[in-house]
Enzyme design. Structure first.
Site, short mmCIF file in Angstrom:
data_model
loop_
_atom_site.label_atom_id
_atom_site.label_comp_id
_atom_site.label_asym_id
_atom_site.label_seq_id
_atom_site.Cartn_x
_atom_site.Cartn_y
_atom_site.Cartn_z
N LYS A 159 29.45 62.93 11.88
CA LYS A 159 30.79 62.81 12.47
C LYS A 159 30.98 63.99 13.42
O LYS A 159 31.56 65.01 13.06
CB LYS A 159 31.82 62.82 11.35
CG LYS A 159 33.09 62.02 11.64
CD LYS A 159 33.88 61.83 10.34
CE LYS A 159 35.31 61.48 10.67
NZ LYS A 159 35.42 60.15 11.29
C1 LIG Z 1 33.65 55.89 14.36
C2 LIG Z 1 34.16 55.72 12.96
N1 LIG Z 1 33.65 54.70 12.20
C3 LIG Z 1 34.09 54.51 10.93
C4 LIG Z 1 35.04 55.32 10.36
C5 LIG Z 1 35.44 55.06 8.91
O1 LIG Z 1 34.86 56.08 8.09
P1 LIG Z 1 35.55 56.45 6.71
O2 LIG Z 1 36.82 57.17 7.03
O3 LIG Z 1 34.57 57.34 6.02
O4 LIG Z 1 35.81 55.17 5.97
C6 LIG Z 1 35.61 56.39 11.10
C7 LIG Z 1 36.66 57.28 10.46
N2 LIG Z 1 37.64 57.73 11.40
C8 LIG Z 1 38.39 58.91 11.00
C9 LIG Z 1 39.02 59.60 12.20
C10 LIG Z 1 40.19 58.88 12.81
C11 LIG Z 1 40.80 59.71 13.94
O5 LIG Z 1 41.57 59.12 14.76
O6 LIG Z 1 40.56 60.93 14.04
C12 LIG Z 1 39.41 58.56 9.91
O7 LIG Z 1 39.59 57.35 9.61
O8 LIG Z 1 39.96 59.53 9.33
C13 LIG Z 1 35.14 56.60 12.40
O9 LIG Z 1 35.61 57.62 13.16
#
Ligand SMILES: Cc1[nH+]cc(COP(=O)(O)O)c(CN[C@@H](CCC(=O)O)C(=O)O)c1O
Length: 307
Positions: A159
């Site tokens: 990330k």
């Molecule tokens: C690209 C991406 N794909 C999938 C996910 C889902 O991952 P998880 O949270 O582990 O289920 C997230 C989380 N995105 C984070 C950031 C959002 C933001 O605007 O900043 C979040 O959901 O916290 C992503 O950024």
């Protein structure tokens, strides 16, 4: 505007929100090498509070740092404890948690040299990421003109701050075109994920989601797969195309911020009846039971704290 809280944990100390500042020549600000997490805590049914899958999020944060060859000056245990400390000092019975590990100032130039690795943890109240109505009625999304990273262009399992330039381009385009979110395809043209979410479709009762290739290995994605299977749904991790999504009966996004948001339309095509589908709404209901401690089978995922 993000709702300020009193303190931010910054390099081992709790500092006032407005004093958590960096120099304009901070390396990450220029070159994008920083890693972060999005974590949520919820009020639980027994009147306490709990962070959802805290160890897994901190583990992914450290995995991201390792992928980017960033040596974190604190242990996972210290970061876990610092997150709980920051939530409690800010009196947040539920909220959003943003740990960030970044490269500080010192040398300039692409190579980060010996610039310090710094750690900050901010927490704030953050409601429905895509809006309360989105959770109830579903959202309208469009296929982005921006492609998700090739797995050897950016490290997509990490990330990384810089990875989100791709997400910002997609999200800004989607909203400018009157949609709620972007759907991104991978370099082979298959459905990848949203700008900040993983994606699922439902067809004839079978739930399908892209395998862990160009997508972030979402913790919500993993939880929803486990939950769906425990409820008797068949879930397959298999890549699919945009037109398979067009002819799906249902679709939904998952993510810490987005939680479980139904998708009612893709590229002007209604999905199913053009509303939040029954499987999505059932999984959403069950997911909220899990994160608020109402489902004892998932107590293993809750780190309790009290404010
Ligand atoms: C690209 C991406 N794909 C999938 C996910 C889902 O991952 P998880 O949270 O582990 O289920 C997230 C989380 N995105 C984070 C950031 C959002 C933001 O605007 O900043 C979040 O959901 O916290 C992503 O950024």
């Amino acid at each position: 505007m993000v709702q300020k809280t009193d303190k931010i944990w910054f390099d081992g100390k709790l500092v006032p929100w407005d004093e958590a500042n960096v120099h304009v020549l901070t390396h990450t600000l220029h070159y994008g090498v920083g890693v972060f997490e999005g974590i949520r805590s919820y009020k639980t049914v027994d009147g306490k509070s709990a962070v959802f899958r805290l160890p897994e999020h901190v583990e992914r944060l450290f995995d991201s740092a390792a992928i980017m060859e960033m040596k974190v000056p604190y242990s996972e245990d210290i970061v876990n404890k610092a997150i709980i400390e920051t939530l409690t000092v800010n009196g947040l019975s539920e909220g959003y948690i943003r740990p960030l590990i970044f490269i500080g100032d010192g040398a300039m130039g692409v190579h980060p040299g010996k610039n310090p690795i710094r750690v900050a943890i901010a927490t704030w109240a953050w409601g429905a990421y895509l809006g309360e109505e989105a959770l109830r009625k579903g959202i309208r999304i469009k296929t982005s003109t921006f492609t998700r990273h090739h797995v050897n262009v950016m490290m997509t399992k990490a990330k990384v701050c810089g990875n989100y330039v791709n997400s910002v381009l997609a999200k800004v385009e989607a909203l400018a075109d009157g949609y709620d979110e972007a759907l991104m395809l991978d370099t082979a043209g298959y459905v990848s994920e949203g700008s900040g979410e993983n994606v699922f479709i439902v067809r004839k009762g079978i739930i399908k989601t892209p395998p862990l290739t160009s997508i972030l290995a979402g913790i919500t994605r993993e939880t929803v797969i486990e939950l769906a299977r425990s409820l008797g749904y068949q879930v397959v991790e298999e890549r699919f195309t945009r037109d398979e999504m067009y002819s799906a009966d249902e679709a939904f996004f998952t993510g810490t911020a987005a939680e479980l948001t139904p998708i009612r339309e893709v590229d002007r095509r209604r999905i199913g009846k053009g509303e939040a589908g029954p499987v999505a709404l059932n999984l959403q209901k069950e997911y909220f039971k899990v994160v608020t401690g109402a489902n004892p089978d998932y107590a293993k995922y809750l780190t309790y704290y009290t404010v």
